[in-house]
Scaffold this motif. Structure first.
Motif, PDB file in Angstrom:
ATOM      1  N   SER A   1       0.839  -1.206   0.000  1.00 10.46           N
ATOM      2  CA  SER A   1       0.000   0.000   0.000  1.00 10.46           C
ATOM      3  C   SER A   1       0.866   1.245   0.000  1.00 10.46           C
ATOM      4  O   SER A   1       2.084   1.180  -0.136  1.00 10.46           O
ATOM      5  CB  SER A   1      -0.949  -0.025   1.193  1.00 10.46           C
ATOM      6  OG  SER A   1      -0.285   0.351   2.364  1.00 10.46           O
ATOM      7  N   GLY A   2       0.199   2.389   0.171  1.00 10.44           N
ATOM      8  CA  GLY A   2       0.922   3.652   0.175  1.00 10.44           C
ATOM      9  C   GLY A   2       1.732   3.847   1.450  1.00 10.44           C
ATOM     10  O   GLY A   2       2.734   4.547   1.466  1.00 10.44           O
ATOM     11  N   GLY A   3       1.295   3.206   2.518  1.00  9.00           N
ATOM     12  CA  GLY A   3       1.969   3.378   3.802  1.00  9.00           C
ATOM     13  C   GLY A   3       2.707   2.131   4.280  1.00  9.00           C
ATOM     14  O   GLY A   3       3.528   2.232   5.195  1.00  9.00           O
ATOM     15  N   HIS A   4       2.423   0.966   3.693  1.00  8.81           N
ATOM     16  CA  HIS A   4       2.987  -0.285   4.202  1.00  8.81           C
ATOM     17  C   HIS A   4       3.391  -1.245   3.096  1.00  8.81           C
ATOM     18  O   HIS A   4       2.753  -1.300   2.049  1.00  8.81           O
ATOM     19  CB  HIS A   4       1.983  -0.983   5.123  1.00  8.81           C
ATOM     20  CG  HIS A   4       1.688  -0.180   6.347  1.00  8.81           C
ATOM     21  ND1 HIS A   4       0.758   0.830   6.342  1.00  8.81           N
ATOM     22  CD2 HIS A   4       2.241  -0.200   7.580  1.00  8.81           C
ATOM     23  CE1 HIS A   4       0.756   1.407   7.527  1.00  8.81           C
ATOM     24  NE2 HIS A   4       1.638   0.807   8.307  1.00  8.81           N
TER      25      HIS A   4
ATOM     26  N   PHE B   1       6.243   4.507  -5.708  1.00  9.09           N
ATOM     27  CA  PHE B   1       5.534   4.823  -6.962  1.00  9.09           C
ATOM     28  C   PHE B   1       5.154   6.302  -6.984  1.00  9.09           C
ATOM     29  O   PHE B   1       5.311   6.980  -7.992  1.00  9.09           O
ATOM     30  CB  PHE B   1       4.265   3.959  -7.094  1.00  9.09           C
ATOM     31  CG  PHE B   1       4.491   2.657  -7.819  1.00  9.09           C
ATOM     32  CD1 PHE B   1       5.128   1.597  -7.198  1.00  9.09           C
ATOM     33  CD2 PHE B   1       4.078   2.490  -9.138  1.00  9.09           C
ATOM     34  CE1 PHE B   1       5.344   0.392  -7.860  1.00  9.09           C
ATOM     35  CE2 PHE B   1       4.287   1.294  -9.815  1.00  9.09           C
ATOM     36  CZ  PHE B   1       4.916   0.242  -9.177  1.00  9.09           C
ATOM     37  N   ASP B   2       4.637   6.796  -5.855  1.00 12.19           N
ATOM     38  CA  ASP B   2       4.205   8.195  -5.812  1.00 12.19           C
ATOM     39  C   ASP B   2       5.393   9.151  -5.994  1.00 12.19           C
ATOM     40  O   ASP B   2       5.290  10.171  -6.675  1.00 12.19           O
ATOM     41  CB  ASP B   2       3.492   8.488  -4.478  1.00 12.19           C
ATOM     42  CG  ASP B   2       2.176   7.725  -4.358  1.00 12.19           C
ATOM     43  OD1 ASP B   2       1.609   7.338  -5.399  1.00 12.19           O
ATOM     44  OD2 ASP B   2       1.717   7.504  -3.224  1.00 12.19           O
ATOM     45  N   LYS B   3       6.540   8.793  -5.398  1.00 12.76           N
ATOM     46  CA  LYS B   3       7.711   9.673  -5.505  1.00 12.76           C
ATOM     47  C   LYS B   3       8.308   9.651  -6.906  1.00 12.76           C
ATOM     48  O   LYS B   3       8.724  10.683  -7.437  1.00 12.76           O
ATOM     49  CB  LYS B   3       8.757   9.270  -4.462  1.00 12.76           C
ATOM     50  CG  LYS B   3       8.328   9.672  -3.045  1.00 12.76           C
ATOM     51  CD  LYS B   3       9.339   9.245  -2.006  1.00 12.76           C
ATOM     52  CE  LYS B   3       8.904   9.674  -0.606  1.00 12.76           C
ATOM     53  NZ  LYS B   3       9.702   9.026   0.443  1.00 12.76           N
TER      54      LYS B   3
ATOM     55  N   ILE C   1       1.976   5.730 -13.190  1.00  8.88           N
ATOM     56  CA  ILE C   1       3.140   4.923 -13.588  1.00  8.88           C
ATOM     57  C   ILE C   1       2.658   3.697 -14.377  1.00  8.88           C
ATOM     58  O   ILE C   1       3.226   3.351 -15.419  1.00  8.88           O
ATOM     59  CB  ILE C   1       3.938   4.460 -12.340  1.00  8.88           C
ATOM     60  CG1 ILE C   1       4.525   5.653 -11.586  1.00  8.88           C
ATOM     61  CG2 ILE C   1       5.020   3.441 -12.711  1.00  8.88           C
ATOM     62  CD1 ILE C   1       5.802   6.221 -12.139  1.00  8.88           C
ATOM     63  N   GLU C   2       1.604   3.072 -13.876  1.00  6.94           N
ATOM     64  CA  GLU C   2       1.082   1.886 -14.583  1.00  6.94           C
ATOM     65  C   GLU C   2       0.674   2.257 -16.010  1.00  6.94           C
ATOM     66  O   GLU C   2       0.982   1.531 -16.962  1.00  6.94           O
ATOM     67  CB  GLU C   2      -0.121   1.295 -13.829  1.00  6.94           C
ATOM     68  CG  GLU C   2      -0.687   0.086 -14.568  1.00  6.94           C
ATOM     69  CD  GLU C   2      -1.858  -0.608 -13.867  1.00  6.94           C
ATOM     70  OE1 GLU C   2      -2.468  -0.027 -12.956  1.00  6.94           O
ATOM     71  OE2 GLU C   2      -2.150  -1.750 -14.258  1.00  6.94           O
ATOM     72  N   ARG C   3       0.027   3.398 -16.155  1.00 10.20           N
ATOM     73  CA  ARG C   3      -0.442   3.843 -17.481  1.00 10.20           C
ATOM     74  C   ARG C   3       0.738   4.101 -18.414  1.00 10.20           C
ATOM     75  O   ARG C   3       0.778   3.616 -19.547  1.00 10.20           O
ATOM     76  CB  ARG C   3      -1.273   5.125 -17.294  1.00 10.20           C
ATOM     77  CG  ARG C   3      -2.007   5.605 -18.514  1.00 10.20           C
ATOM     78  CD  ARG C   3      -2.876   6.819 -18.180  1.00 10.20           C
ATOM     79  NE  ARG C   3      -2.133   7.898 -17.515  1.00 10.20           N
ATOM     80  CZ  ARG C   3      -1.292   8.732 -18.108  1.00 10.20           C
ATOM     81  NH1 ARG C   3      -1.082   8.634 -19.412  1.00 10.20           N
ATOM     82  NH2 ARG C   3      -0.665   9.676 -17.424  1.00 10.20           N
TER      83      ARG C   3
ATOM     84  N   GLY D   1      -4.099  -3.876  -0.350  1.00 13.26           N
ATOM     85  CA  GLY D   1      -3.516  -2.540  -0.459  1.00 13.26           C
ATOM     86  C   GLY D   1      -3.640  -1.970  -1.860  1.00 13.26           C
ATOM     87  O   GLY D   1      -3.807  -2.714  -2.834  1.00 13.26           O
ATOM     88  N   GLY D   2      -3.536  -0.650  -1.942  1.00 11.53           N
ATOM     89  CA  GLY D   2      -3.775   0.085  -3.189  1.00 11.53           C
ATOM     90  C   GLY D   2      -2.957  -0.383  -4.385  1.00 11.53           C
ATOM     91  O   GLY D   2      -3.445  -0.402  -5.521  1.00 11.53           O
ATOM     92  N   VAL D   3      -1.704  -0.771  -4.145  1.00 10.35           N
ATOM     93  CA  VAL D   3      -0.819  -1.159  -5.258  1.00 10.35           C
ATOM     94  C   VAL D   3      -1.319  -2.444  -5.944  1.00 10.35           C
ATOM     95  O   VAL D   3      -1.036  -2.690  -7.117  1.00 10.35           O
ATOM     96  CB  VAL D   3       0.645  -1.309  -4.762  1.00 10.35           C
ATOM     97  CG1 VAL D   3       1.576  -1.740  -5.878  1.00 10.35           C
ATOM     98  CG2 VAL D   3       1.133   0.010  -4.150  1.00 10.35           C
TER      99      VAL D   3
HETATM  100  O1  KG4 Z   1      -3.931   1.087   0.318  1.00  2.00           O
HETATM  101  P1  KG4 Z   1      -3.944   2.492  -0.115  1.00  2.00           P
HETATM  102  O2  KG4 Z   1      -5.232   3.049  -0.691  1.00  2.00           O
HETATM  103  O3  KG4 Z   1      -3.547   3.443   1.059  1.00  2.00           O
HETATM  104  C1  KG4 Z   1      -2.811   3.067   2.160  1.00  2.00           C
HETATM  105  O4  KG4 Z   1      -3.377   2.383   3.074  1.00  2.00           O
HETATM  106  O5  KG4 Z   1      -1.606   3.413   2.181  1.00  2.00           O
HETATM  107  O6  KG4 Z   1      -2.778   2.647  -1.174  1.00  2.00           O
HETATM  108  C2  KG4 Z   1      -2.514   3.844  -1.875  1.00  2.00           C
HETATM  109  C3  KG4 Z   1      -1.266   3.633  -2.707  1.00  2.00           C
HETATM  110  C4  KG4 Z   1      -0.724   4.894  -3.344  1.00  2.00           C
HETATM  111  O7  KG4 Z   1       0.659   4.975  -3.098  1.00  2.00           O
HETATM  112  C5  KG4 Z   1      -1.011   4.690  -4.828  1.00  2.00           C
HETATM  113  O8  KG4 Z   1      -0.086   5.342  -5.690  1.00  2.00           O
HETATM  114  C6  KG4 Z   1      -0.914   3.198  -4.956  1.00  2.00           C
HETATM  115  O9  KG4 Z   1      -1.527   2.704  -3.784  1.00  2.00           O
HETATM  116  N1  KG4 Z   1      -1.604   2.689  -6.145  1.00  2.00           N
HETATM  117  C7  KG4 Z   1      -0.993   2.048  -7.174  1.00  2.00           C
HETATM  118  C8  KG4 Z   1      -2.002   1.782  -8.143  1.00  2.00           C
HETATM  119  N2  KG4 Z   1      -3.186   2.268  -7.664  1.00  2.00           N
HETATM  120  C9  KG4 Z   1      -2.929   2.815  -6.443  1.00  2.00           C
HETATM  121  N3  KG4 Z   1       0.279   1.678  -7.348  1.00  2.00           N
HETATM  122  C10 KG4 Z   1       0.604   1.041  -8.484  1.00  2.00           C
HETATM  123  N4  KG4 Z   1      -0.289   0.779  -9.472  1.00  2.00           N
HETATM  124  C11 KG4 Z   1      -1.597   1.127  -9.344  1.00  2.00           C
HETATM  125  N5  KG4 Z   1      -2.475   0.854 -10.320  1.00  2.00           N
END
Ligand code: KG4
Ligand code: ZN
Length: 328
Positions: A137-140, A167-169, A184-186, A265-267
């Motif tokens: 995820s964004g934090g873990h 990814f965000d950085k 980045i994925e796009r 998680g988001g990733v």
């Molecule tokens: O799980 P999340 O919604 O938030 C936390 O609990 O941290 O994750 C958000 C993270 C962000 O860093 C975002 O850039 C990443 O997930 N994210 C992705 C994609 N969609 C969201 N990273 C890579 N590819 C994606 N398609």
């Protein structure tokens, strides 16, 4: 049992109504991406203020969509951590107020555990334990052996940036908007991942830990040399990060005799990640969350709350917000 879940750990305010830990009656998420985009990341103070404005309407919408009334709710579940303290407090206090006013029990859950539960909740058939949980995820960034719900062993984690943060950085370096992961994925879709020789970091004597800050710096140095192709750079970075996650996950699964992997998680919304995992481990059972459950949401909080409450009984109104919170 009808559970109302509340999520406000970071920049999403969410509420959901879930029956018996599984059946989602409503799932409302109010994203703040618009608010934070101009700053290139989440501004905690602004996130809190937005939560104050939107949380009650979000709860009302979740109740309307679920066709239930507040009085018929049996349990209030809330994400108590990990997250931004101010943001957490908004959800936690809303949950306590509801619990107190309705005379219904309150249960606090772990947001990261809920991300993993999102996959268990989405699975069509029961997943055999032990399995390996992979949080991206964004934090873990972490791997845990899941022996049962509530029974976790942390076996690997990042020593610096979380993968989503990397990814965000990198997206920021490429002047792409926040959140950078989807951008980045796009870009990577039209790039050649073999162009730049990047690699995920290794942690000395800890083969299951992650390090993404070196990879991020390698991308920066490549950019500074100039004359780069953004699509190839994004593809090469993404591939290096994912190959590292895949290698360590498969190694961990073998070591701990897990034939199923559960992602959260988001990733994990990333389609390239899912494709690479499936190609690398066709013999493993891979359990991904549905797309709506990859992002922060409250259905996973309500779902997990049901099980946590059954196991541990209710929390009381002294429940604290936790910025750091170990699994279990
Ligand atoms: O799980 P999340 O919604 O938030 C936390 O609990 O941290 O994750 C958000 C993270 C962000 O860093 C975002 O850039 C990443 O997930 N994210 C992705 C994609 N969609 C969201 N990273 C890579 N590819 C994606 N398609
Ligand atoms: Zn999250």
């Amino acid at each position: 049992m009808l559970v109302l879940g509340i999520e406000s750990t970071c920049d999403e305010a969410a509420c959901a109504v879930v029956r018996d830990g599984r059946e989602i009656l409503s799932n409302v998420v109010s994203s703040q991406v618009d608010l934070h985009r101009m700053y290139g990341g989440v501004v905690p103070e602004l996130a809190c203020r937005r939560h104050v404005d939107v949380l009650i309407p979000v709860i009302e919408e979740a109740l309307i969509n679920s066709k239930t009334k507040l009085q018929t709710i049996d349990l209030i579940a809330v994400a108590r951590g990990p997250g931004l303290v101010g943001a957490l407090l908004i959800g936690l206090n809303a949950a306590k107020a509801l619990s107190f006013a309705l005379g219904k029990p309150l249960i606090g859950v772990n947001h990261i555990e809920a991300h993993l539960y999102a996959s268990l909740m989405s699975a069509k058939t029961a997943i055999a334990f032990p399995c390996l949980g992979v949080v991206l995820s964004g934090g873990h960034t972490a791997m845990v052996v899941i022996r049962d719900l509530g029974d976790y062993q942390l076996i690997g984690q990042t020593v610096d940036d979380a993968i989503g943060e990397a990814f965000d950085k990198v997206a920021k370096m490429l002047h792409l908007p926040y959140p950078g992961g989807p951008e980045i994925e796009r870009l990577a879709r039209d790039g050649d991942p073999k162009t730049y020789a990047f690699r995920g970091g290794r942690v000395k004597e800890r083969p299951l830990d992650f390090s993404f800050s070196g990879l991020k710096t390698a991308v920066l140095y490549t950019l500074q040399k100039g004359n780069i192709h953004p699509n190839d750079l994004a593809a090469s970075f993404q591939e290096a990060a994912f190959q590292d996650v895949i290698a360590k996950s498969l190694r961990a699964a073998k070591l701990h005799e897990c034939s199923s992997l559960v992602f959260g998680g988001g990733v994990t919304a990333n389609q390239r990640l899912r494709y690479l995992f499936a190609s690398a481990a066709p013999e493993m059972n891979l359990h991904w969350p549905t797309m709506e459950m990859t992002i922060d949401n409250a259905a996973m909080i309500a779902g997990l709350g049901f099980h946590t409450y059954k196991r541990k009984g209710p929390d009381d109104l002294s429940l604290d917000a936790l910025t750091q919170m170990p699994l279990g």
